[in-house]
Design a protein around this motif. Structure first.
Motif, short mmCIF file in Angstrom:
data_model
loop_
_atom_site.label_atom_id
_atom_site.label_comp_id
_atom_site.label_asym_id
_atom_site.label_seq_id
_atom_site.Cartn_x
_atom_site.Cartn_y
_atom_site.Cartn_z
N TYR A 184 0.82 -1.20 0.00
CA TYR A 184 0.00 0.00 0.00
C TYR A 184 0.86 1.26 0.00
O TYR A 184 2.06 1.23 0.27
N ALA A 185 0.20 2.36 -0.31
CA ALA A 185 0.79 3.68 -0.07
C ALA A 185 -0.32 4.54 0.50
O ALA A 185 -1.49 4.37 0.15
N ARG A 186 0.05 5.44 1.39
CA ARG A 186 -0.96 6.32 2.02
C ARG A 186 -0.63 7.76 1.66
O ARG A 186 0.50 8.21 1.87
N ILE A 187 -1.61 8.47 1.13
CA ILE A 187 -1.38 9.85 0.69
C ILE A 187 -2.35 10.76 1.44
O ILE A 187 -3.57 10.59 1.32
N PRO A 188 -1.84 11.69 2.23
CA PRO A 188 -2.75 12.61 2.94
C PRO A 188 -3.63 13.36 1.94
O PRO A 188 -3.13 13.86 0.93
N SER A 189 -4.91 13.44 2.26
CA SER A 189 -5.84 14.06 1.30
C SER A 189 -5.50 15.53 1.07
O SER A 189 -5.72 16.06 -0.01
N LYS A 190 -4.90 16.19 2.07
CA LYS A 190 -4.60 17.62 1.87
C LYS A 190 -3.54 17.82 0.79
O LYS A 190 -3.50 18.86 0.15
N ASP A 191 -2.68 16.80 0.59
CA ASP A 191 -1.61 16.94 -0.40
C ASP A 191 -2.13 16.93 -1.83
O ASP A 191 -1.43 17.35 -2.74
N ILE A 192 -3.34 16.37 -2.04
CA ILE A 192 -3.85 16.31 -3.41
C ILE A 192 -5.14 17.12 -3.57
O ILE A 192 -5.86 16.96 -4.53
N LEU A 193 -5.41 17.99 -2.59
CA LEU A 193 -6.65 18.77 -2.62
C LEU A 193 -6.50 19.98 -3.54
O LEU A 193 -5.51 20.70 -3.48
N TYR A 194 -7.51 20.20 -4.36
CA TYR A 194 -7.45 21.27 -5.36
C TYR A 194 -8.01 22.57 -4.78
O TYR A 194 -8.93 22.58 -3.97
N SER A 195 -7.40 23.68 -5.19
CA SER A 195 -7.96 25.00 -4.89
C SER A 195 -7.63 25.90 -6.05
O SER A 195 -6.61 25.73 -6.72
N ILE A 196 -8.48 26.91 -6.26
CA ILE A 196 -8.18 27.84 -7.36
C ILE A 196 -7.02 28.74 -6.98
O ILE A 196 -6.38 29.33 -7.82
N VAL A 197 -6.78 28.87 -5.66
CA VAL A 197 -5.64 29.68 -5.21
C VAL A 197 -4.42 28.77 -5.11
O VAL A 197 -4.46 27.73 -4.47
N ASP A 198 -3.36 29.19 -5.78
CA ASP A 198 -2.19 28.34 -5.92
C ASP A 198 -1.61 27.89 -4.58
O ASP A 198 -1.24 26.73 -4.40
N LYS A 230 0.39 20.01 -2.33
CA LYS A 230 1.66 20.04 -3.06
C LYS A 230 1.74 19.00 -4.17
O LYS A 230 2.52 19.14 -5.11
N ASP A 231 0.92 17.94 -4.08
CA ASP A 231 0.94 16.91 -5.13
C ASP A 231 -0.32 16.93 -5.98
O ASP A 231 -0.52 16.03 -6.79
N CYS A 232 -1.16 17.94 -5.80
CA CYS A 232 -2.42 17.96 -6.55
C CYS A 232 -2.15 18.27 -8.02
O CYS A 232 -1.47 19.25 -8.34
N GLY A 233 -2.69 17.43 -8.89
CA GLY A 233 -2.52 17.69 -10.32
C GLY A 233 -1.07 17.59 -10.76
O GLY A 233 -0.65 18.30 -11.67
N LYS A 234 -0.29 16.73 -10.09
CA LYS A 234 1.11 16.53 -10.50
C LYS A 234 1.39 15.04 -10.53
O LYS A 234 0.73 14.26 -9.85
N VAL A 235 2.39 14.69 -11.31
CA VAL A 235 2.79 13.28 -11.36
C VAL A 235 3.75 13.04 -10.20
O VAL A 235 4.72 13.77 -10.03
#
Length: 2022
Positions: free
Chosen positions: A870-884, A889-894
């Motif tokens: 498994y891998a565990r990824i905190p949801s805040k790291d992939i959460l989207y916002s219109i403000v940069d 930090k990993d949202c919308g990135k490979v």
């Protein structure tokens, strides 16, 4: 705002060459591209842009430097252009042409032409881009390269994990540095796709900075500790398409560790209760230990030491509660009554400085009655030691009792001293999404019998806090239990327990099992500041994680559900809230008990936790490689879950009630039909999304190589998407993300600054200013961003308070960073850096959000329907916002994601193996924001959707098809590795490297038996296909994974470590040439689990194959030698440029070689190898007879890289030459850094002798704390004074009278102030006037002994430490005030007044404490007598003097496999098989002829001139053992019976007969002589054993000393140099050589001119003149002339002699830690000792100094109790009812209760007056130096021998009321400290309660000085309100005599002979009614009824008279009438 500089041209250049420019503004530098072969003009035409956060000041500077560029050597500066930006600020645009200036500030002909634009703020709010978040250029014209382009940051932060920065236990890896050695050239520019040619990195190596001397590194940085590897993985991104992978694979929490907790219970005071027999209980977890019982005292003295050993994970350890309780009269039969308790958690102790509380008072409270107040105080030391922790224990000797209880409470800093009681309300509402906790078989059986379908879980909630537990009710059979209950704890506030544990458990008949656990850190839900708030939380959901949800009877991952380790699956979520209420204990209605209560609470509304929103999670699997082949070749799929959404195997736990609620929230209904089968039509219409797709289709893996599979995704990338419903609490995560990003950028900047400092680059202060500028801008940006969305639903009180407090903190941080920025100067960079690191830790702490919202995302690899990894990824790291800034930090990135095994399987080697590596793209956001969810993917794909039809645009794709494919060739230049992990039993490895890129893998050749392989191999990966757009792949290629293995002949290769790299990419249309190509070799740090396991030196390039095919690629040089077969070497342009070096090796000898394969080593040889060349030592013919080499120096020449940082390691191997030409490897050692062995010729130009001395001796030796503080920190102790030379530019201690700076070129004379002695006398006179008592005269010389010297030295050491601490605290306070003052815009002159107001109270306290100390000090002991002192080192001598490796180094030889769980701070002793002694010296050829021409130069010895010969030498070793402290208990009773064992070679001294019974702090005071022969016997072992009556004695601990290194050291460690020269007395010179002889020898060895003694007390050595005394007193008191004092003055200042000077070892005592091999890394106590060595070929030394422990002196204390007065009356008279007391007085000396003495009884005292004239006689043994009474007695009837106790000298007097039939009544007591007690009052009237209450303020006396004292003292006791009341007064006389005086003048006890006392003149009423009842009755009646008795008597007499009268009247009448007679 931005500043843009356009660099046009540089003209009129001289010569032809490559040019490069460097443009600097605000400490941020950009390099231009390199212009090749320029002649007189360089046309750069390049723009540089600085986005800036604050206005540009007119006085700021722009600097441009132009260099001649060299790829190998240092860039040579042509000239510099500097410009003040005033004009630019005014006009906004400027064109400038000007000439450059050279180093001497003179103009040169070369001119420069530039254009500058300054864009001011236009008022619009600009959103940060990722690049602009810091001052980072976001265009492509300038490459961003800091001034840090050289060496990388050290191991000090190479772990990379910031404190407090671990998301759910996953260590996040952060970048520690950049530059030439950075792991990947990820520069920080965002390069546009078209313009990438301009953005080439200038790969520049500043060689000049690398070879600067190590001495310049201040602050204790040893250049050899600098890691040459950068953080391997990844720095910041170039493009926004990829994010950083985490390199550390092993979970950090959950692994058990060794801990040792030591608690010393010293004493207790002010215990509530009368005449108690107290026992102290220390309890940690389940373990309890008790002190002995002390009888009849409220202030018992124990001084007992307890040790608790634990082997548990850190989280478990730190949550354990440490409880100290006092129990009254506990014995075997009764448990005793609890007086009070104090508790705190172990984590609080561990978080203290030095992990300890020292001499602090724990305040006791009664848990059963919270209204009762303080129940007393216990003084204790508590220390928590983990493996490798080094605790600095304050020195134990001669401690004064710290009586200020209130000022020394056992509380962490910041906690108020008066804590209040508070109620903690934990409300438990409901839970959702619980897993099955029973098998389905049971459920089916129940259904069959009962007929109903039940949920398979019976949950309840357990809450634990501060050692107490509270449970809710059990909700039977419910996956969605509703409790609505609150658990109430009553605890002191603020609590000393930091975490509250909430656990959902399943109730079971056999045993309850945890379902999930959550910890709440109280520090995160409260704020203790001025505008702070009490702990509050929720109502909020907390998510619980643990083992996988499928139920098994024996869950192997059950620990995860208990909160140990990182959870691998979502378990449930629980709705809770927390509130705290401070109690008013004076209220009558309050419940006084602290028992946990459970109450019902009202239901919580659905919307209270926030509005339910639909969230959308999208993921795409771009690559799945490195799949472990152990899994098997079954099809593999990947499942993504968020909460229970997406979990198809074991997620659903459908409630039996099957409630349907649309948007009902949570996990219970996620798999119900409306979500899975889409029963809602409106949803279908909205987005055409029929179902979630949580997993990829199963796919059969394909073989990559013998270890790994990969999945053949190729151009078709599978996707997943999940819809889920959660409360909308994104704001929490957004704020957290902003702070995390600020912290990331800050950390990056600070690491840059550290790197600049470590590599000695220019201008670290500029970079730090830039970092602070960025920080203040970012903080203000946070305040604006976080302030919006204030009125969201579901905002809790904590949300509001946290937001306010975060905004306050960041605003203040921004202000402070501005202030600090203005204070940053070159000399303050280090201090300011520490301050800014505090900001970083604070930011990390604030960023951790305590209230959860969206659960974490789990990615599981599933094969054969089983969860594998498994891998565990905190949801805040992939959460989207219109403000940069708010975006994860990993949202919308490979992101490269590495899967690992769950739970304990992930520990150790199994956990290091990658289970799978995924290249993954993830996006999480609200469904309505979904339109951009594909925007971050690599370009060039088409969407492939599952269904066709209407609304198709909104349907997410189920796969992406890439139609853009690029073909590359990867070249991996694998050059070298160093410091690898030893994987074989030989202590070496057979390493090879495996390189993975995409789905390809290749290996290097295997190099056998080395830890430092040089492969020098090029691996070529052809036809690597990468999908996506070419420009993006150039900027951001996928990462390369390099794994190192050890080849084994049998079985599988063993994993050594792993590292990541990014290749340098070249596209078809780019030129292959400087500055980007060919790539530079870089260091990458290799990790094995969480531990660093070596460095890899390599370079990687990715070359695009164009239409022309591989022919167009740069050619590969073919094999240069045929030996290597088809292997390709690293090409010439990439391999380092080599120079010829000579390496000289000093072969001294081999030591302590262990047996190899049971055979002894007999004929060893040492082989030295470096870069393929080497040399062999001479063969040692017979190791037993002489382990030294016959030929001392050999050398070899080798070609090494010019860049020192690329030097290969040097390998030392020892082989044993056996018969028939066989060789056996004994052990090996790799010298990873040769830097410290590089020879540099002395600097002839240095005109400062101190500088030369630094070069000669190394900066560390001189700047070590004690070497300076010694001469300065104490008054000069002989009349003529000392020479004091200031080595620092600024004197740090003000005591010095004379400071002289000397120039080496002149014959400088140092003047010495000769009036020191007089000054001292004057000071003493003044002191005498101040003190009340006149102190004794200075002690007679004959009274002094070695212990006088020792105790005086310890006092000096303590004073020095205190002064240092005070100076440090003052400096910190000053700094804080400055910052506070400046940020509040206060003038510097005003701030001390304004700033100190809040601290005034503390200062008053302190000052009163100081006064007290002084007051007591002047009367307690004489002013410090003029005693010669020695140096007490609180550590080993080796750590003070660099292990005595000034010319002879010791290299440990290793053999055997390295341990995995080894702490890198601790040496792995088991692997050490011996030691090689020798040294190295390397230098570039040819060597300057000046050196070889010097007189007496021996060419055979090379650079090792004037070293002694290594023939065997006989030495007398004299070991002095003073004492041991804090020994680890070895017996069941918590004590030990220690004795000393000394081993040297085959000699052993066991001092078993002199064991000291039951002591953990024994004073040995012994010396031992051993004769030894170096080198055969050179390792001295001093061990402390525990004596046992039965069985073998146990080793407590031992310490080892290498005597040989000491003997040959230039520091002259044979016999310490005394501070004074004396021929007799306690300080007699003990070295057989006198100071003059030593000085002559040193001058001869150092080829110095001198010594020349001149008239007037002068001596000249070299070009230095010293002054001193020339007279000495002999035993008869006659003064003689001598030169010894002069010679000694020179010796004590030998380090100041130019060229040859170094600090000589003073007369000293060293403190060494005792270690036990069974408990590695944890101290088992300390031993104080020193060693003298005397060669046998010189005159024999005198007898050993007598250091035997001082025998306690026998005294007799005579106490006469004369009278008592005002004693309270206890009894009522039976007849009269009158109040009276039968008074007697009892007395004893503390510790001798069994010898207590009573006066006779004064019966029937009606006024409280008692007359006794009674004498007590107390004989006792007393140690004057320690001010303690010494008692020897058996602990119990079963004890074998007596135990010695040392206790304070205290006299206890008690007044009692005697009763005949019942127990006597205690009335009151007084305890007098015989060293310091208030003077008695002259009359009973003047005697008051204040004499006890205000004892500290009254003048005090010591019976040991006063000898006789008489007066009145009060008796006190506590009333019902626990307050002191006066219960009587006693007139007593105390008389102290020595045993001899007492013998001459004996007295009797009581009123007996000899010298009987008079009988007291007691009133007649003083009789016992038992002995004469009639008399007593008569007396009592007479006193009471006196008048009545007289009247009665008269009446009776009258009546009798009348009766008689009447009786006789008739006859008289008859006679008269009848006249019978007549």
């Amino acid at each position: 705002m931005a500043l843009v500089v356009y660099l046009r041209t540089v003209t009129e250049l001289r010569g032809k060459g490559d040019r490069i420019a460097k443009v600097t503004f605000r400490g941020l530098s950009f390099f231009s591209r390199v212009l090749e072969n320029c002649e007189d003009e360089a046309r750069f035409e390049q723009a540089f842009r600085w986005p800036i956060g604050s206005q540009v000041d007119g006085d700021e500077m722009l600097e441009i430097q132009v260099f001649n560029y060299s790829k190998v050597f240092t860039n040579r500066l042509i000239g510099t252009f500097r410009m003040v930006l005033q004009k630019v600020v005014e006009e906004g645009h400027l064109e400038v042409s000007d000439t450059l200036i050279d180093d001497n500030n003179t103009a040169i002909r070369t001119s420069i032409s530039i254009e500058i634009k300054y864009q001011t703020m236009d008022g619009s709010v600009k959103v940060w881009s990722d690049g602009e978040f810091l001052d980072i250029p976001d265009d492509c014209d300038g490459t961003f390269q800091f001034e840090t382009d050289s060496l990388l940051s050290g191991r000090s932060q190479s772990s990379g994990t910031s404190p407090g920065r671990s998301i759910h236990g996953i260590p996040t890896f952060r970048k520690t540095g950049k530059g030439v050695f950075s792991a990947m050239k990820l520069g920080k520019t965002r390069v546009s796709k078209d313009d990438h040619k301009k953005g080439d990195d200038a790969a520049i190596l500043d060689a000049e900075d690398l070879d600067r001397k190590a001495m310049r590194l201040g602050g204790g940085l040893d250049p050899d500790t600098i890691s040459l590897a950068s953080v391997t993985a990844v720095t910041t991104n170039v493009s926004n398409k990829r994010s950083k992978p985490d390199i550390k694979m092993e979970p950090s929490s959950g692994r058990p560790v060794d801990y040792q907790i030591s608690v010393t219970v010293i004493e207790a005071r002010q215990l509530i209760g009368l005449n108690m027999d107290p026992v102290v209980c220390v309890e940690i977890g389940e373990e309890k230990k008790y002190t002995s019982m002390k009888e009849s005292t409220n202030c018992p003295y124990y001084n007992e030491y307890f040790v608790f050993d634990f082997h548990v994970p850190p989280d478990v350890m730190f949550d354990k509660i440490l409880k100290i309780s006092v129990i009254h009269s506990k014995n075997l039969l009764r448990s005793g009554t609890l007086v009070g308790t104090f508790k705190l958690d172990v984590g609080t102790v561990y978080s203290q400085p030095e992990h300890q509380f020292h001499h602090k008072w724990a305040m006791l409270s009664d848990p059963d009655d919270i209204t009762a107040g303080c129940k007393g105080y216990v003084k204790c030391d508590i220390a928590v030691v983990g493996k490798g922790d080094n605790i600095k224990t304050p020195h134990k000797a001669n401690e004064t009792d710290e009586d200020d209880i209130e000022g020394n409470l056992l509380l962490p800093e910041g906690v108020p001293s008066e804590r209040q009681w508070a109620r903690f309300y934990v409300k438990i509402y409901r839970a959702e999404g619980l897993p099955k906790m029973n098998t389905s078989i049971m459920a089916n059986m129940k259904k069959a019998f009962i007929g109903e379908n039940r949920d398979l879980v019976d949950p309840y909630v357990l809450v634990q806090f501060a050692g107490q537990k509270g449970k809710t009710s059990v909700q039977k059979s419910s996956y969605e239990p509703i409790w609505n209950e609150q658990v109430i704890f009553t605890e002191m506030f603020p609590p000393l327990c930091r975490r509250l544990k909430v656990q959902i458990r399943d109730s079971d008949k056999v045993n309850d099992v945890a379902i999930g656990t959550h910890f709440i850190d109280l520090r995160k839900i409260a704020n203790d500041g001025d505008k702070g708030f009490l702990p509050t939380m929720g109502p909020a959901w907390v998510n619980m994680y643990g083992s996988t949800r499928n139920y098994t009877l024996m869950d192997e991952h059950q620990d995860l559900n208990e909160g140990l380790g990182e959870g691998v699956s979502f378990r449930a979520r629980l709705l809770i809230s927390i509130a705290v209420e401070i109690l008013d204990t004076s209220s009558t209605e309050i419940m006084s008990s602290t028992e946990v209560q459970i109450e019902q609470v009202s239901n919580m509304s659905e919307s209270a936790t926030g509005k339910m929103e639909e969230f959308f999670l999208f993921g795409s699997f771009l690559e799945a490689t490195m799949i472990d082949r152990k899994i098997g070749d079954k099809p593999i799929s990947f499942e993504v879950t968020i909460g229970n959404y997406g979990n198809q195997i074991d997620g659903v736990s459908k409630p039996a009630s099957a409630k349907k609620k649309k948007e009902g929230g949570g996990e219970s209904e996620e798999e119900e039909t409306e979500l899975i089968h889409n029963s809602s039509d409106e949803e279908a219409e909205d987005d055409g999304d029929l179902t979630s797709v949580p997993s990829t289709p199963p796919m059969k893996p394909v073989i990559t190589d013998r270890n790994y599979f990969h999945l053949p995704y190729f151009e078709k990338k599978p996707c997943i998407y999940i819809k889920s419903w959660w409360q909308d609490q994104r704001r929490r995560l957004y704020n957290s993300n902003i702070m995390d990003k600020i912290a990331d950028k800050l950390e990056e900047g600070l690491n840059d600054v550290q790197e600049i400092i470590k590599t000695e680059k220019a201008y670290p202060e500029r970079r730090l200013r830039g970092v602070l500028e960025e920080l203040s801008t970012s903080c203000s940006r946070f305040v604006t961003l976080a302030n919006k969305d204030q009125n969201l639903s579901g905002r809790t009180k904590l949300d509001k308070e946290r937001l306010k407090s975060c905004m306050r903190e960041l605003e203040s941080m921004g202000q402070q960073s501005k202030t600090i920025r203005s204070q940053v100067k070159r000399n303050t960079v280090r201090d300011k850096l520490k301050l800014v690191f505090n900001f970083l830790h604070r930011l990390r702490f604030l960023a951790d959000e305590p209230q959860h919202s969206i659960p974490d995302v789990f990615i599981w690899m599933i094969s054969n329907n089983k969860r594998i990894a498994y891998a565990r990824i905190p949801s805040k790291d992939i959460l989207y916002s219109i403000v940069d800034e708010e975006m994860g930090k990993d949202c919308g990135k490979v992101k490269a994601v590495f899967l690992r095994l769950p739970g304990k399987k992930g520990f150790g080697s199994a956990g290091w193996t990658v289970q799978a590596k995924l290249e993954m793209y993830l996006w999480l956001g609200m469904n309505k924001q979904r339109k951009d969810f594909l925007s971050g993917l690599p370009s060039g794909f088409e969407e492939s959707k599952a269904m066709k039809g209407t609304g198709i645009q909104a349907v997410p794709p189920i796969s992406l098809v890439y139609n853009m494919k690029q073909v590359f060739q990867l070249r991996a230049h694998m050059y070298q590795a160093r410091s690898l992990f030893a994987a074989d039993s030989s202590g070496l490895s057979d390493p090879f490297a495996r390189v993975f890129f995409s789905t390809h893998s290749q290996v290097t050749e295997v190099l056998s038996e080395t830890l430092c392989p040089t492969w020098d191999q090029l691996l070529v990966f052809d036809n690597v296909e990468l999908y996506g757009e070419a420009g993006e792949l150039r900027d951001d290629p996928p990462i390369i994974v390099i794994e190192l293995y050890d080849q084994d002949t049998v079985g599988k290769a063993e994993f050594i470590g792993r590292t990541f790299a990014k290749p340098l990419t070249k596209m078809v249309d780019e030129h292959y040439g400087p500055p980007r190509f060919p790539p530079q070799l870089e260091y990458y740090q290799i990790y094995r689990g969480n531990c660093a396991a070596g460095d890899l030196l390599a370079a990687f390039e990715l070359l695009q194959i164009g239409p022309a095919g591989r022919a167009a690629l740069p050619p590969i040089d073919g094999p240069t030698d045929s030996d290597r077969g088809p292997l390709l070497p690293v090409p010439l342009g990439i391999r380092p440029v080599l120079s010829r070096y000579r390496i000289e090796v000093l072969f001294w000898g081999l030591r302590d070689l262990k047996r190899i394969n049971l055979a002894q080593v007999d004929r060893p040889r040492v082989d030295i190898e470096c870069a393929g060349k080497g040399v062999q030592s001479a063969l040692i013919q017979n190791y037993k007879k002489n382990p030294n080499f016959s030929t001392l120096v050999k050398w070899f020449e080798v070609d090494l890289p010019e860049n020192e940082l690329l030097h290969p390691p040097l390998n030392i191997r020892v082989v044993d030459c056996r018969a028939f030409g066989r060789y056996t490897l004994v052990g090996s050692h790799a010298v990873t850094s040769l830097r410290k062995f590089i020879y540099s010729p002395p600097d002839k130009t240095a005109n400062n002798w101190a500088h030369t001395a630094r070069l000669a001796n190394g900066y560390m030796a001189l700047t070590n704390g004690t070497s300076h503080s010694r001469p300065h920190s104490r008054p000069i102790s002989h009349p003529s004074g000392d020479i004091v030379v200031n080595m620092d530019p600024e004197p740090n201690i003000k005591k010095m009278d004379t400071v002289v700076k000397i120039d080496a070129t002149t014959d400088a004379v140092v003047k010495v102030d000769l009036n020191d002695g007089e000054k001292e006398k004057e000071k003493k006179k003044k002191k005498k006037k101040k003190g009340e008592e006149v102190d004794e005269e200075e002690p007679d010389e004959s009274m002094l002994d070695w212990w006088s010297k020792y105790f005086a030295s310890i006092e000096t050491m303590m004073e020095t430490l205190r002064a240092q601490e005070a100076a440090l605290a003052e400096a910190e306070e000053r700094e804080d005030l400055e910052i506070a003052a400046e940020s509040a815009e206060i003038k510097a002159d005003d701030f001390p007044m304004k700033g100190t107001k809040p601290k005034e109270k503390n200062k008053d306290k302190k000052s009163s404490k100081d006064k007290k100390k002084n007051h007591d000090g002047t009367e307690k002991r004489p002013p410090k007598p003029k005693v010669d002192e020695l140096m007490v080192y609180n550590k080993e001598l080796e750590s003070e003097f660099g292990s005595f490796e000034d010319w002879l180094h010791t290299f440990n030889l290793y053999r055997g496999k390295a341990g995995d769980d080894i702490d890198h701070n601790v040496v792995d002793d088991d692997r050490i098989v011996g030691r090689f002694k020798g040294s190295l010296c390397m230098y570039k050829l040819p060597l300057s002829e000046e050196i070889t021409r010097e007189a007496g130069f021996d060419p055979n010895m090379g650079m090792f001139q004037s070293i002694p010969h290594n023939d065997p030498i006989n030495v007398l070793i004299r070991i002095y053992i003073i004492r041991a402290t804090d020994l680890h208990p070895a017996d069941i009773n918590g004590k030990a019976d220690p004795y000393i064992v000394i081993r040297l070679g085959k000699s052993e001294i066991r001092d078993k007969e002199s064991y000291i019974s039951k002591q953990l702090n024994p004073v040995f005071g012994k010396s031992f002589d051993i004769e030894a022969t170096f080198p055969m016997e050179s390792m001295l072992t001093v061990a402390v054993y525990d004596w046992d009556l039965v069985g073998t004695d146990d080793l407590i601990g031992e310490t080892k000393i290498d005597l040989e290194n000491r003997y040959y050291s230039k520091h002259r460690a044979t016999c310490g140099i005394a501070s004074n020269y004396s021929v007799h007395g306690y300080n007699a010179w003990r070295d057989p050589q006198k100071p003059t002889q030593i000085l002559v020898k040193l001058c001869k060895e150092g080829k110095l001119d001198g010594p020349h003694y001149g008239p007037g007390g002068k001596v000249k050595v070299g070009n230095r003149i010293f002054l001193g005394s020339t007279e000495i007193e002999d035993e008869s008191g006659l003064k003689k002339q001598t030169e010894e004092h002069l010679a000694l003055t020179v010796l004590r200042h030998w380090e100041e002699i130019p060229r040859v000077g170094c600090k000589l070892i003073p007369e000293h005592v060293e403190t060494r830690p005792l270690l036990n091999p069974d408990k590695p890394g944890i101290e088992q106590g300390r031993i104080e000792m020193w060693v003298d060595m005397f060669p046998m070929d010189v005159p024999a030394p005198g007898p050993a100094i007598d250091i035997s422990p001082r025998k306690p002196k026998r005294y007799e204390l005579r106490v006469i109790i004369w009278n008592t007065d005002e004693v309270i009356l206890e009894d009522d008279d039976y007849f009269t009812g009158e109040k009276s007391s039968d008074i007697f007085v009892r007395g004893w000396l503390k510790g001798q209760q069994e010898d207590k003495q009573d006066t006779d009884v004064h019966y029937h005292s009606l006024t409280g007056e008692g007359n006794f004239n009674w004498r007590f006689v107390f004989p006792f043994d007393y140690l004057m130096a320690e001010e303690k009474i010494v008692i020897s007695k058996k602990e119990s009837m079963f004890s074998w021998d007596e135990t010695e106790y040392k206790i304070p000298a205290r006299l206890t007097l008690q007044v009692w009321d005697a009763d005949h039939f019942s127990a006597d009544d205690f009335l009151g007591a007084i305890e007098l400290d015989l060293n310091k007690f208030p003077r008695g009052a002259k009359t009973a009237k003047q005697c008051s309660l204040g004499m006890v209450l205000k004892e500290h303020e009254l003048p005090t006396i010591s019976i040991f000085k006063q000898k006789r004292v008489k007066g009145w003292w009060p008796f006190v006791a506590r009333d019902e309100n626990d307050e002191f009341e006066l219960t009587g007064k006693v007139e007593a006389e105390l008389h102290l005599l020595t045993a001899e005086e007492a013998e001459k003048n004996p007295v009797g006890l009581g009123r007996n002979e000899p010298e009987p006392l008079e009988k007291p003149n007691r009133p007649t009423t003083s009789l016992s009614w038992l002995l004469s009842p009639i008399r007593v009755t008569c007396i009592m009646c007479w006193r009471q009824y006196k008048l009545a008795s007289v009247v009665t008597l008269l009446s009776i007499t009258g009546l009798i008279f009348l009766g008689l009268l009447f009786f006789s009247l008739p006859s008289a009448f008859i006679q008269k009438i009848f006249n019978i007679s007549g």
